[in-house]
Every structure is written in structure tokens, then in C-alpha cells.
Design an enzyme around this catalytic site. Structure first.
Site, PDB file in Angstrom:
ATOM      1  N   ASN A   9      11.960  64.546   9.146  1.00  0.00           N
ATOM      2  CA  ASN A   9      12.096  63.163   8.687  1.00  0.00           C
ATOM      3  C   ASN A   9      11.517  63.111   7.280  1.00  0.00           C
ATOM      4  O   ASN A   9      10.305  63.173   7.101  1.00  0.00           O
ATOM      5  CB  ASN A   9      11.329  62.241   9.647  1.00  0.00           C
ATOM      6  N   LYS A  11      11.465  60.743   5.233  1.00  0.00           N
ATOM      7  CA  LYS A  11      10.909  59.427   4.874  1.00  0.00           C
ATOM      8  C   LYS A  11      11.384  59.016   3.473  1.00  0.00           C
ATOM      9  O   LYS A  11      12.505  59.329   3.096  1.00  0.00           O
ATOM     10  CB  LYS A  11       9.374  59.437   5.015  1.00  0.00           C
ATOM     11  N   HIS A  94      10.925  54.301  14.640  1.00  0.00           N
ATOM     12  CA  HIS A  94       9.805  55.050  14.049  1.00  0.00           C
ATOM     13  C   HIS A  94       8.609  54.111  13.869  1.00  0.00           C
ATOM     14  O   HIS A  94       8.784  52.929  13.587  1.00  0.00           O
ATOM     15  CB  HIS A  94      10.217  55.659  12.712  1.00  0.00           C
ATOM     16  N   GLU A  96       6.645  53.687  11.535  1.00  0.00           N
ATOM     17  CA  GLU A  96       6.595  52.974  10.238  1.00  0.00           C
ATOM     18  C   GLU A  96       7.558  51.786  10.224  1.00  0.00           C
ATOM     19  O   GLU A  96       7.303  50.780   9.572  1.00  0.00           O
ATOM     20  CB  GLU A  96       6.873  53.970   9.099  1.00  0.00           C
ATOM     21  N   GLU A 166       5.311  60.127  18.985  1.00  0.00           N
ATOM     22  CA  GLU A 166       4.581  60.244  17.724  1.00  0.00           C
ATOM     23  C   GLU A 166       3.377  59.308  17.746  1.00  0.00           C
ATOM     24  O   GLU A 166       3.498  58.123  17.421  1.00  0.00           O
ATOM     25  CB  GLU A 166       5.490  59.859  16.546  1.00  0.00           C
ATOM     26  N   GLY A 172       0.857  61.677   9.388  1.00  0.00           N
ATOM     27  CA  GLY A 172       0.463  61.739   7.983  1.00  0.00           C
ATOM     28  C   GLY A 172      -1.043  61.805   7.775  1.00  0.00           C
ATOM     29  O   GLY A 172      -1.532  61.641   6.661  1.00  0.00           O
ATOM     30  N   SER A 212       1.710  65.213  12.138  1.00  0.00           N
ATOM     31  CA  SER A 212       1.014  66.338  11.510  1.00  0.00           C
ATOM     32  C   SER A 212       1.388  67.696  12.093  1.00  0.00           C
ATOM     33  O   SER A 212       0.531  68.581  12.221  1.00  0.00           O
ATOM     34  CB  SER A 212      -0.508  66.114  11.554  1.00  0.00           C
ATOM     35  N   GLY A 233       7.271  65.362   9.504  1.00  0.00           N
ATOM     36  CA  GLY A 233       7.284  64.569   8.275  1.00  0.00           C
ATOM     37  C   GLY A 233       6.969  65.440   7.068  1.00  0.00           C
ATOM     38  O   GLY A 233       7.816  66.161   6.551  1.00  0.00           O
TER      39      GLY A 233
HETATM   40  P1  13P Z   1       3.834  63.826   9.468  1.00  0.00           P
HETATM   41  O1  13P Z   1       4.405  65.144   9.978  1.00  0.00           O
HETATM   42  O2  13P Z   1       3.815  63.741   7.967  1.00  0.00           O
HETATM   43  O3  13P Z   1       2.545  63.491  10.131  1.00  0.00           O
HETATM   44  O4  13P Z   1       4.884  62.684   9.927  1.00  0.00           O
HETATM   45  C1  13P Z   1       5.332  62.672  11.237  1.00  0.00           C
HETATM   46  C2  13P Z   1       6.437  61.688  11.369  1.00  0.00           C
HETATM   47  O5  13P Z   1       6.225  60.489  11.268  1.00  0.00           O
HETATM   48  C3  13P Z   1       7.793  62.206  11.590  1.00  0.00           C
HETATM   49  O6  13P Z   1       8.675  61.192  11.911  1.00  0.00           O
END
Ligand code: 13P
Length: 256
Positions: A9, A11, A94, A96, A166, A172, A212, A233
Site C-alpha cells: 500500500n 499510500k 483502511h 487512515e 492492521e 507506521g 510495520s 506500507g
Molecule cells: P506500515 O507498513 O508503514 O506500518 O503501514 C502499514 C499499512 O497501513 C498498510 O496498509
């Protein structure tokens, strides 16, 4: 055995040249005969990434879409448009989208149903915040995300659905869930899917872990029996680290 699935992803990152180069590198090098590999660029680069992936079998996903096919919805993109631009998948729910953009379970459910009806595959995300975990509400929140998100989805449609656990506190932050913590939630979600849609569906549904995921923690996470892949991510933004995550997943699942 469930076919593992590793998706990146991206983002709101990269520019056109970077997105195209990353997609080409992944398409060229990813060994995806026994594993699904996917990439989810920002909307504006879907075209370029879909062109790079064409005919390769690597999935291209949008990071969101709306639930109407067309009309006066300024700024939105329909499932039909996502398909038309060459994607086969959409990521929905997601954290976010839920927490930064205020999407509700009901909205996400409408998007899931509209996307499946249009012929897209769906990666439906779920997961608790730190507050919810510390308040002992992890299972209740994950149950709500699954129940509400999948409302009205049929057992047959579930062949086109992947779930992604997640935990928000692990996204992140560099703070990954331990393999045991992740497995515990995955092992809670699977019987829930069984209760909602039957055991064959629950046995077959892939549940990715995200939060992560890095090259050096993939093997341990993917060695858990109910973790069927990763939604990555930050570590998906570089071809080398993403490709290593794909390889580590294949190793953990006894495919390499
Ligand atoms: P990170 O791998 O940067 O923690 O993000 C995970 C994520 O939200 C994937 O959709």
C-alpha cells in the site's frame, strides 16, 4: 493451503516516475507463481502502474473508491472507474480512511458491496487503536469491523475478499505486533467468518497482517498459521525491501 498474498500500500507517496519504476521492478522480479503479489499506488498513478503490470498477474489495487457508479460526487472515483483503469482490486476500510477521513462501518460496507458487484476484488482492513487495545476492546472492535464490513456479502462473493488485520498502533510506528499478538487476532477473526458465512469460507479466506512489516520481521509473522500474507506500507516503497518481504513470506510458508 491458502495462497499467501503480499500487497504494498503505497499510500500518498511517490511521483509518477518513481511509481512507474517501482511497479516495473516489482513486476520484473516478483516470483508470484505460488503467491499473490499486489501494489496499490495513488489513484493518479493507477494508469501507469496498471500498464506496467499488464499481463503479469501482479495485482493492481486502488486504495479506496466510492460506492456509486457515477454522478455528482466531486472528487470521488467509482469501482467501475477503478476497473476501467486496469485495476482488479480495491483496498477498503483502511484505518487512515476510518480515522483520518472519518469513514464509518456503514460507508465501508456500501463500498465493499458496490466494489464486489462491479467485479473488483476487495482487501477489507480492520484493526483496533491503542486505546481500544488497552481498554480490552480489541476483539469487539475487530468483530464490528468484520461483521459490519461484510454485511450482505455472500459466501460466493467471499472468494473475492481478503481481510487485512492492521492494528492502528502498529501502522507506521515501527512498533509491530508480535507474531503471537497478530496470530491471536487472526485466530479470533477466522471463526467469526465461519459463524457469519460458513466454515469453507473461513478456511479459505486470506487474512493479511499489516503494521510495520519489514524484511526482517516477515518470516516470524508469516510463520503463524492464520497469517496468510502482509499488507505493507513503508517497506513497500522500495523494490528491494518489498521483494525481500515476498521472498520471506514464501520461505515462511514452505514455498522457497
Ligand atoms: P506500515 O507498513 O508503514 O506500518 O503501514 C502499514 C499499512 O497501513 C498498510 O496498509
Amino acid at each position: 493451503m491458502r495462497k499467501p498474498y503480499v500487497a504494498g500500500n503505497w499510500k500518498m507517496n511517490l511521483n509518477r516516475a518513481e511509481a512507474t519504476a517501482l511497479a516495473s521492478a516489482i513486476v520484473k522480479a516478483a516470483d508470484h507463481k505460488d503467491i499473490d503479489v499486489g501494489m496499490a499506488p495513488p489513484f493518479v498513478y493507477l494508469d501507469a502502474v496498471a500498464a506496467a503490470a499488464k499481463g503479469s498477474g501482479v495485482h493492481v489495487a486502488a486504495q479506496n473508491c466510492y460506492f456509486e457508479a457515477k454522478g455528482a460526487f466531486t472528487g470521488e472515483v467509482s469501482p467501475q472507474m477503478v476497473l476501467d483503469v486496469g485495476c482488479d482490486t480495491v483496498i477498503l476500510g483502511h484505518s487512515e480512511r476510518r480515522h483520518v477521513l472519518g469513514e464509518t462501518d456503514q460507508m465501508i460496507n456500501q463500498k465493499v458491496k458496490a466494489s464486489l458487484a462491479a467485479g473488483l476484488k476487495v482487501i477489507l482492513c480492520l484493526g483496533e487503536t491503542l486505546d481500544e487495545r488497552e481498554g480490552g476492546r480489541t476483539n469487539a472492535v475487530c468483530e464490528r469491523h468484520v461483521r459490519e464490513g461484510l454485511k450482505g456479502v455472500t459466501a460466493a462473493q467471499m472468494a473475492s475478499v481478503v481481510l487485512a488485520y492492521e492494528p492502528v498502533w502498529a501502522i507506521g510506528t515501527g512498533k509491530t505486533a508480535s507474531p503471537e499478538q497478530a496470530q491471536e487476532v487472526h485466530a479470533f477473526v477466522r471463526p467469526l467468518v465461519s459463524a457469519l458465512l460458513g466454515k469453507p469460507v473461513a478456511d479459505a479466506v486470506r487474512i493479511q497482517y499489516g503494521g510495520s512489516v519489514k524484511a526482517d520481521n516477515t518470516f516470524e509473522l508469516m510463520s503463524q498459521p492464520d497469517i496468510d500474507g502482509a499488507l505493507v506500507g513503508g517497506a513497500a516503497l522500495k523494490a528491494d525491501s518489498f521483494l525481500t518481504i515476498v521472498q520471506e513470506t514464501r520461505k515462511a510458508k514452505g514455498l522457497a
